[in-house]
Each structure stands twice: as C-alpha cells, then as structure tokens.
Design an enzyme around this catalytic site. Structure first.
Site, PDB file in Angstrom:
ATOM      1  N   GLU A  41      -1.740 -11.183  16.997  1.00 19.77           N
ATOM      2  CA  GLU A  41      -1.297  -9.890  17.532  1.00 19.77           C
ATOM      3  C   GLU A  41       0.211  -9.702  17.370  1.00 19.77           C
ATOM      4  O   GLU A  41       0.983 -10.121  18.230  1.00 19.77           O
ATOM      5  CB  GLU A  41      -1.674  -9.767  19.015  1.00 19.77           C
ATOM      6  CG  GLU A  41      -1.261  -8.418  19.610  1.00 19.77           C
ATOM      7  CD  GLU A  41      -1.648  -8.236  21.072  1.00 19.77           C
ATOM      8  OE1 GLU A  41      -2.098  -9.203  21.707  1.00 19.77           O
ATOM      9  OE2 GLU A  41      -1.480  -7.114  21.570  1.00 19.77           O
ATOM     10  N   LYS A  99      -4.853  -8.095  15.399  1.00 20.04           N
ATOM     11  CA  LYS A  99      -4.765  -7.128  16.501  1.00 20.04           C
ATOM     12  C   LYS A  99      -3.428  -6.409  16.394  1.00 20.04           C
ATOM     13  O   LYS A  99      -2.418  -6.863  16.942  1.00 20.04           O
ATOM     14  CB  LYS A  99      -4.901  -7.858  17.845  1.00 20.04           C
ATOM     15  CG  LYS A  99      -4.715  -6.956  19.055  1.00 20.04           C
ATOM     16  CD  LYS A  99      -5.251  -7.584  20.321  1.00 20.04           C
ATOM     17  CE  LYS A  99      -4.906  -6.733  21.539  1.00 20.04           C
ATOM     18  NZ  LYS A  99      -5.645  -7.110  22.724  1.00 20.04           N
ATOM     19  N   ARG A 109      -5.308  -1.771  28.945  1.00 20.27           N
ATOM     20  CA  ARG A 109      -5.103  -0.636  29.839  1.00 20.27           C
ATOM     21  C   ARG A 109      -6.026   0.553  29.570  1.00 20.27           C
ATOM     22  O   ARG A 109      -6.524   1.186  30.498  1.00 20.27           O
ATOM     23  CB  ARG A 109      -3.640  -0.170  29.753  1.00 20.27           C
ATOM     24  CG  ARG A 109      -2.693  -1.101  30.457  1.00 20.27           C
ATOM     25  CD  ARG A 109      -1.270  -0.895  30.017  1.00 20.27           C
ATOM     26  NE  ARG A 109      -1.005  -1.450  28.705  1.00 20.27           N
ATOM     27  CZ  ARG A 109       0.174  -1.430  28.102  1.00 20.27           C
ATOM     28  NH1 ARG A 109       1.197  -0.853  28.702  1.00 20.27           N
ATOM     29  NH2 ARG A 109       0.345  -1.972  26.929  1.00 20.27           N
ATOM     30  N   SER A 126      -4.095  -1.035  22.783  1.00 22.19           N
ATOM     31  CA  SER A 126      -3.844   0.374  23.142  1.00 22.19           C
ATOM     32  C   SER A 126      -2.356   0.614  23.383  1.00 22.19           C
ATOM     33  O   SER A 126      -1.883   1.747  23.182  1.00 22.19           O
ATOM     34  CB  SER A 126      -4.690   0.822  24.330  1.00 22.19           C
ATOM     35  OG  SER A 126      -4.432   0.092  25.504  1.00 22.19           O
ATOM     36  N   GLY A 127      -1.618  -0.382  23.832  1.00 24.30           N
ATOM     37  CA  GLY A 127      -0.159  -0.311  23.833  1.00 24.30           C
ATOM     38  C   GLY A 127       0.463   0.749  24.720  1.00 24.30           C
ATOM     39  O   GLY A 127       1.578   1.181  24.455  1.00 24.30           O
ATOM     40  N   GLY A 128      -0.268   1.189  25.750  1.00 22.68           N
ATOM     41  CA  GLY A 128       0.298   2.207  26.631  1.00 22.68           C
ATOM     42  C   GLY A 128      -0.112   3.623  26.247  1.00 22.68           C
ATOM     43  O   GLY A 128       0.326   4.588  26.869  1.00 22.68           O
ATOM     44  N   ARG A 178      -0.293  -4.826  38.830  1.00 20.60           N
ATOM     45  CA  ARG A 178      -1.346  -3.791  38.762  1.00 20.60           C
ATOM     46  C   ARG A 178      -2.093  -3.701  40.079  1.00 20.60           C
ATOM     47  O   ARG A 178      -2.434  -2.611  40.532  1.00 20.60           O
ATOM     48  CB  ARG A 178      -2.301  -4.083  37.601  1.00 20.60           C
ATOM     49  CG  ARG A 178      -1.563  -3.959  36.287  1.00 20.60           C
ATOM     50  CD  ARG A 178      -2.408  -3.678  35.076  1.00 20.60           C
ATOM     51  NE  ARG A 178      -1.468  -3.530  33.959  1.00 20.60           N
ATOM     52  CZ  ARG A 178      -1.620  -3.968  32.739  1.00 20.60           C
ATOM     53  NH1 ARG A 178      -2.752  -4.546  32.408  1.00 20.60           N
ATOM     54  NH2 ARG A 178      -0.702  -3.796  31.823  1.00 20.60           N
TER      55      ARG A 178
HETATM   56  P1  13P Z   1      -3.200  -2.929  25.944  1.00 19.39           P
HETATM   57  O1  13P Z   1      -4.426  -2.331  25.286  1.00 19.39           O
HETATM   58  O2  13P Z   1      -3.062  -2.583  27.394  1.00 19.39           O
HETATM   59  O3  13P Z   1      -1.964  -2.724  25.130  1.00 19.39           O
HETATM   60  O4  13P Z   1      -3.450  -4.495  25.989  1.00 19.39           O
HETATM   61  C1  13P Z   1      -3.935  -5.114  24.891  1.00 19.39           C
HETATM   62  C2  13P Z   1      -3.338  -6.446  24.818  1.00 19.39           C
HETATM   63  O5  13P Z   1      -4.043  -7.423  24.794  1.00 19.39           O
HETATM   64  C3  13P Z   1      -1.885  -6.588  24.754  1.00 19.39           C
HETATM   65  O6  13P Z   1      -1.563  -7.896  24.441  1.00 19.39           O
END
Ligand code: 13P
Length: 341
Positions: A177, A219, A295, A261-263, A33
C-alpha cells in the site's frame, strides 16, 4: 508455502463481487473513532466494535477478507470465540497489518517513512500460526510543491519491497500500500504525477527484491484531487486518470488492485470505483479491481452503533448496505438508488 498457494490466496482476496474490509486501525486511531461517538476506548469496546462487524449476517457475501490490527487478532468475542475463527468459519480470509506506523523521515521536510522491518520475520511467523493468510504494509506520501521527494518515495518503496519479500517467505500474501494522501489543495494532475512516480519506484523495488508479483495485491490511492482543491475533478476524470495511471505502471502479473478510500466520502468512494469498473468493462484491464476500504465502509455504521448494544443490528445493516454498494461498484453495476443495473 508454494507460490501457487499464495497466488490462489491473492486471487481469492480479489474474487468477483467481493472486496476487503480494512478493520486494522491502530489502537490510537480506533480509540479516537470511539471517542468521536462518545464511547470510552478500552480493549473491550474496541473488541465490541470489531465483533459487531465480523458477526454481521451476510457480511461474507461482499467481503472476501478482513485486515486486522495486532490487538484484534488476539481477541475473543464476548461468547468466547476467537475473532479470527469467526472470520475463517465464515469463509472470510483473515489478514493482519504488520507495519509499525509512520515516523518522521530523517533529513526530510515533513515527510514520513513507515517502520516495522526489525523483527518482522518472527512476527510474520506468529501471525501465520494464529491464522492470518495475508498482510498489509502502508506507506504514505503527501503532495505539496516539494513533495513527495525522490528520497521519500525511494525509502518507502524499498521498505515495501522488503516487507513483501518477507511476507511471501512466511506464506502470507502481501498487500502493498503506497498511499498518496488526499490532504491539501493539489490538482488531479499533481496526484497523477505523484502516483506514477511512486508506483514506478515501488515496482522497481519489488522486482529487484524478487517479490512474486502474481502473489501480491496492490492497494493504491485513486488518482484524485486534494480535499481542498478549488475545482475537484469529476468522477469521470477520476476514473479515466486512475485507470490510465495504473495501466502505465502496474504489471499485468499482479492479480488484483484493491483501492483504499483515503478520506473520500462513502458515496464518493463508491461512485469512483463504479466508474473505474465501468471503464474496465469497455476497455478491459489485466487485473481485478476492487475495494479495500476502511472509513468508506464503516463510518455510518459506527455512528449508528454509538456504543449501544440496542443499536448493534441497525449498525450491522448500515455496514451491509455500504458493503453491498461497494460490491456493486466493484462490478461496475452500482446505482445510487441501490438497484443493480
Ligand atoms: P481508508 O479506506 O479509510 O483510507 O483505509 C484503508 C486503509 O487500510 C488505509 O491504510
């Protein structure tokens, strides 16, 4: 640590109006990043970025807790304060990612298992002593015509539960998660099925291994179309499918759900969370529903910063703007014009 204390921490993580910032990118991911904005990745530049986030004035109005990576929890700011103390002094709960990433799953076709259980008890004790009060472990499953396999779901659910039991034993609230990735062209229906299978198996394992559901946070991914799906589902469909899937599969003892958020883009993640919480206002839900975004909270701020000290304040303002929007969405009160309604 008493179960009541752990349950109180879990509730504080999902307290009204606030959510979690996932600032726990591994050194490899954080370095990529930084390179993408023209910054040479070093321990110091990674520290500079995390310091920018943690010292943003008013950050704690929207963020209850922050997940860190191992390097960060050991670092100090350029004026010598431990980063973990900067968070605690601002009443933000420090957390730590404890898994050791995803690795190819033996005998599976392109699927992954998350590793990190060996030696975990000792690492958890060390993190508690450093000030962490919660932890995260991420498992990933992908969707194609053969995946996620029952095998992949089973081994990851088993590991998530082993991790969660160890975290609670160490006095740390586990964030559990299990992520269904958005990669691919799958439909929202495919995502629903994969999410349901994964959640059902994960809660079976959590129960079998004696994890106290009132002292953990889930999560999950939202139930959403793949990135490349030809007809991506609308915000209303995402909200409806997500809430239905969670109600069918997440026990009411769990105090809170904090989405990744997952992208999804910043605005997409905000609008979807807002739509879910609007539905909750109408029909109720047994748990708090908030964000644990990486993200979607930091992407714009990172670009704005660009590694320059001159841009720190501007980048902090961008970050606060996304945090404020997410906080509104967490209450089902977001409007893209920025006005609370
Ligand atoms: P994102 O919201 O970027 O998906 O990251 C959350 C996260 O902790 C992924 O493990």
């Amino acid at each position: 640590m008493s179960t009541e204390k752990l349950a109180a921490t879990a509730k504080a993580i999902v307290t009204a109006g606030k959510g979690v910032l996932a600032a726990d990118e591994s050194n490899g991911t954080m370095s990529q990043r930084l390179e993408s904005i023209g910054v040479v990745p070093t321990p110091d530049t990674r520290r500079d970025w995390r310091q920018l986030i943690f010292t943003a004035d008013g950050f704690g109005e929207y963020i209850s807790s922050v997940i860190m990576f191992d390097e960060t929890i050991r670092q100090s700011s350029d004026d010598g304060r431990r980063l973990v103390d900067i968070l605690s002094n601002a009443d933000i709960i420090p957390g730590i990612k404890v898994d050791r990433g995803t690795h190819p799953l033996a005998g599976a076709q392109g699927e992954a298992v998350t590793e990190g259980l060996d030696g975990l008890r000792g690492r958890l004790a060390e993190y508690f002593d450093m000030g962490a009060r919660f932890t995260k472990w991420r498992a990933v499953m992908s969707i194609n015509d053969k995946t996620p396999s029952d095998y992949c779901i089973a081994v990851n659910a088993h590991a998530l539960a082993r991790y969660a039991a160890l975290a609670q034993e160490a006095g740390l609230v586990p964030i559990v998660e299990p992520e269904i990735l958005m990669t691919g062209s799958h439909s929202i229906g495919d995502c629903y099925t994969a999410t349901e299978r994964t959640l059902a198996r994960t809660f079976d394992e959590l129960s079998a291994q004696g994890v106290d559901l009132s002292a953990m946070i889930l999560k999950p991914n939202m139930v959403i179309s793949g990135h490349e799906a030809p007809d991506r589902a609308t915000t209303a469909e995402v909200a409806e499918r997500t809430l239905t899937c969670l109600k069918q599969n997440v026990p009411s003892d769990v105090p809170g759900i904090a989405f990744l958020s997952g992208g999804q883009g910043d605005e997409e993640a905000t609008l979807n969370l807002d739509a879910i919480n609007r539905m909750v206002k109408d029909e109720g839900a047994p748990w708090e529903i908030t964000y644990s975004y990486g993200r979607a909270l930091i992407a714009t701020a990172l670009k704005t910063w660009g590694g320059s000290a001159a841009n720190v304040e501007k980048a902090q303002n961008m970050l606060l703007e996304r945090c404020r929007a997410s906080s509104e969405a967490r209450s089902g009160a977001y409007s893209s014009s920025g006005t609370i309604i």
